[in-house]
Design a protein around this motif. Structure first.
Motif, PDB file in Angstrom:
ATOM      1  N   GLU A 137       0.802  -1.202  -0.063  1.00  0.00           N
ATOM      2  CA  GLU A 137      -0.038   0.003   0.052  1.00  0.00           C
ATOM      3  C   GLU A 137       1.044   1.279   0.116  1.00  0.00           C
ATOM      4  N   GLU A 138       2.104   1.388   0.292  1.00  0.00           N
ATOM      5  CA  GLU A 138       2.933   2.305   0.461  1.00  0.00           C
ATOM      6  C   GLU A 138       3.164   2.838  -0.946  1.00  0.00           C
ATOM      7  N   CYS A 139       3.150   2.085  -1.944  1.00  0.00           N
ATOM      8  CA  CYS A 139       3.761   2.308  -3.114  1.00  0.00           C
ATOM      9  C   CYS A 139       2.403   2.547  -4.299  1.00  0.00           C
ATOM     10  N   GLY A 140       1.252   2.039  -3.907  1.00  0.00           N
ATOM     11  CA  GLY A 140       0.317   1.582  -4.852  1.00  0.00           C
ATOM     12  C   GLY A 140       0.312   0.805  -5.639  1.00  0.00           C
ATOM     13  N   PRO A 141      -0.330   0.558  -6.484  1.00  0.00           N
ATOM     14  CA  PRO A 141      -0.541  -0.758  -7.288  1.00  0.00           C
ATOM     15  C   PRO A 141       0.442  -0.491  -8.628  1.00  0.00           C
ATOM     16  N   PRO A 142       1.179  -1.775  -8.796  1.00  0.00           N
ATOM     17  CA  PRO A 142       2.335  -1.738  -9.985  1.00  0.00           C
ATOM     18  C   PRO A 142       1.513  -1.069 -11.287  1.00  0.00           C
ATOM     19  N   GLU A 143       0.491  -1.007 -11.589  1.00  0.00           N
ATOM     20  CA  GLU A 143      -0.036  -0.764 -12.787  1.00  0.00           C
ATOM     21  C   GLU A 143       0.226   0.857 -12.685  1.00  0.00           C
ATOM     22  N   ARG A 144      -0.053   1.511 -11.631  1.00  0.00           N
ATOM     23  CA  ARG A 144      -0.017   3.164 -11.602  1.00  0.00           C
ATOM     24  C   ARG A 144       1.524   3.293 -11.809  1.00  0.00           C
ATOM     25  N   LEU A 145       2.289   2.828 -11.313  1.00  0.00           N
ATOM     26  CA  LEU A 145       3.728   3.202 -11.628  1.00  0.00           C
ATOM     27  C   LEU A 145       4.005   2.654 -13.167  1.00  0.00           C
ATOM     28  N   VAL A 146       3.596   1.713 -13.705  1.00  0.00           N
ATOM     29  CA  VAL A 146       3.964   1.427 -15.084  1.00  0.00           C
ATOM     30  C   VAL A 146       3.113   2.669 -16.094  1.00  0.00           C
ATOM     31  N   ASP A 147       2.104   2.828 -15.671  1.00  0.00           N
ATOM     32  CA  ASP A 147       1.106   3.960 -16.591  1.00  0.00           C
ATOM     33  C   ASP A 147       2.190   5.368 -16.385  1.00  0.00           C
ATOM     34  N   THR A 148       2.563   5.656 -15.151  1.00  0.00           N
ATOM     35  CA  THR A 148       3.154   6.770 -14.730  1.00  0.00           C
ATOM     36  C   THR A 148       4.297   6.801 -15.819  1.00  0.00           C
ATOM     37  N   LEU A 149       4.928   5.749 -15.689  1.00  0.00           N
ATOM     38  CA  LEU A 149       6.550   5.541 -16.346  1.00  0.00           C
ATOM     39  C   LEU A 149       6.250   5.758 -18.058  1.00  0.00           C
ATOM     40  N   PHE A 150       5.339   4.985 -18.489  1.00  0.00           N
ATOM     41  CA  PHE A 150       5.036   5.092 -19.876  1.00  0.00           C
ATOM     42  C   PHE A 150       4.449   6.723 -20.260  1.00  0.00           C
ATOM     43  N   ALA A 151       3.506   7.311 -19.608  1.00  0.00           N
ATOM     44  CA  ALA A 151       3.314   8.511 -19.684  1.00  0.00           C
ATOM     45  C   ALA A 151       4.288   9.426 -19.959  1.00  0.00           C
ATOM     46  N   GLU A 152       5.597   9.415 -19.138  1.00  0.00           N
ATOM     47  CA  GLU A 152       6.430  10.007 -19.071  1.00  0.00           C
ATOM     48  C   GLU A 152       7.666   9.688 -20.142  1.00  0.00           C
ATOM     49  N   VAL A 153       7.918   8.594 -20.482  1.00  0.00           N
ATOM     50  CA  VAL A 153       9.056   8.049 -21.203  1.00  0.00           C
ATOM     51  C   VAL A 153       8.778   7.814 -22.678  1.00  0.00           C
ATOM     52  N   ASP A 154       7.477   7.038 -22.807  1.00  0.00           N
ATOM     53  CA  ASP A 154       7.024   6.822 -24.197  1.00  0.00           C
ATOM     54  C   ASP A 154       6.204   7.943 -24.832  1.00  0.00           C
ATOM     55  N   VAL A 155       7.263   8.809 -25.584  1.00  0.00           N
ATOM     56  CA  VAL A 155       6.967  10.023 -26.052  1.00  0.00           C
ATOM     57  C   VAL A 155       6.355  10.072 -27.464  1.00  0.00           C
ATOM     58  N   ASP A 156       6.555   8.834 -28.278  1.00  0.00           N
ATOM     59  CA  ASP A 156       5.743   8.630 -29.358  1.00  0.00           C
ATOM     60  C   ASP A 156       4.442   7.720 -29.055  1.00  0.00           C
ATOM     61  N   ASN A 157       4.126   7.544 -27.970  1.00  0.00           N
ATOM     62  CA  ASN A 157       2.886   6.906 -27.528  1.00  0.00           C
ATOM     63  C   ASN A 157       2.441   5.484 -28.223  1.00  0.00           C
ATOM     64  N   ASP A 158       3.575   4.600 -28.440  1.00  0.00           N
ATOM     65  CA  ASP A 158       3.335   3.683 -29.345  1.00  0.00           C
ATOM     66  C   ASP A 158       3.225   2.291 -28.565  1.00  0.00           C
ATOM     67  N   GLY A 159       3.303   2.405 -27.196  1.00  0.00           N
ATOM     68  CA  GLY A 159       3.013   1.430 -26.405  1.00  0.00           C
ATOM     69  C   GLY A 159       4.216   0.548 -25.843  1.00  0.00           C
ATOM     70  N   TYR A 160       5.540   1.114 -26.337  1.00  0.00           N
ATOM     71  CA  TYR A 160       6.629   0.359 -26.387  1.00  0.00           C
ATOM     72  C   TYR A 160       7.736   1.551 -25.784  1.00  0.00           C
ATOM     73  N   LEU A 161       8.580   0.976 -25.114  1.00  0.00           N
ATOM     74  CA  LEU A 161       9.840   1.867 -24.408  1.00  0.00           C
ATOM     75  C   LEU A 161      10.925   1.279 -25.571  1.00  0.00           C
ATOM     76  N   THR A 162      11.903   2.206 -26.081  1.00  0.00           N
ATOM     77  CA  THR A 162      12.899   1.665 -26.802  1.00  0.00           C
ATOM     78  C   THR A 162      14.122   2.160 -25.703  1.00  0.00           C
ATOM     79  N   VAL A 163      15.367   1.795 -26.001  1.00  0.00           N
ATOM     80  CA  VAL A 163      16.606   2.181 -25.553  1.00  0.00           C
ATOM     81  C   VAL A 163      16.664   3.718 -25.326  1.00  0.00           C
TER      82      VAL A 163
END
Length: 161
Positions: free
Chosen positions: A129-155
């Protein structure tokens, strides 16, 4: 003498590379570490989780042949112990790229994060409960890092973050 050349492109000097070679050849008398041998070595270093072991193995096995030779070993160790921020970011990316296709899907990352969250809860280093669900972390990461919004992170996405 060939061993001495392995220091080029690493953060080690010739003496350190020779010491690493002695250690490596003791663990890998055939000249390569298989996944099973690497898993045994990981166990002796305190890494007991099979997924984490596989992630580290994949980051070391840069040519994706299913084994780690000395060149891959010395490169991986160099990055892990003395690498630049960018080298470490790329190494971490390769750990997370479980499909080994040069990209990380949201679903793939969610599986890894969920597993790692469970490991941390199991060893009581955190409460879920301190970190919240993993889905929220992954959603946040993708929102910030996946700049082309293709659903994938590249190196490149990962290193730019």
């Amino acid at each position: 003498e060939l061993i001495d050349d392995f220091h080029q492109g690493t953060h080690y000097n010739k003496i350190e590379v020779r010491q690493l070679y002695k250690q490596f050849s003791g663990e890998a008398p055939t000249g390569v570490l298989s996944k099973a041998e690497f898993a045994g070595l990981s166990q002796s270093m305190g890494i007991h989780d099979p997924l984490v072991t596989e992630m580290v193995f994949n980051a070391f096995d840069r040519n994706k042949d299913g084994s780690i030779d000395f060149a891959e070993f010395v490169q991986g160790m160099s990055i892990m112990t003395r690498g630049t921020k960018e080298e470490k970011a790329e190494f971490a990316f390769h750990m997370l790229d479980m499909e080994r296709q040069g990209s990380i899907s949201k679903e793939g990352l969610l599986k890894i994060v969920t597993h790692l969250f469970q490991l941390m809860v199991d060893i009581d280093t955190m409460k879920a409960e301190e970190c919240g669900p993993p889905e929220r972390l992954v959603d946040t990461l993708f929102a910030e890092v996946d700049v082309d919004n293709d659903g994938y992170l590249t190196v490149d996405d990962y290193k730019a973050a």
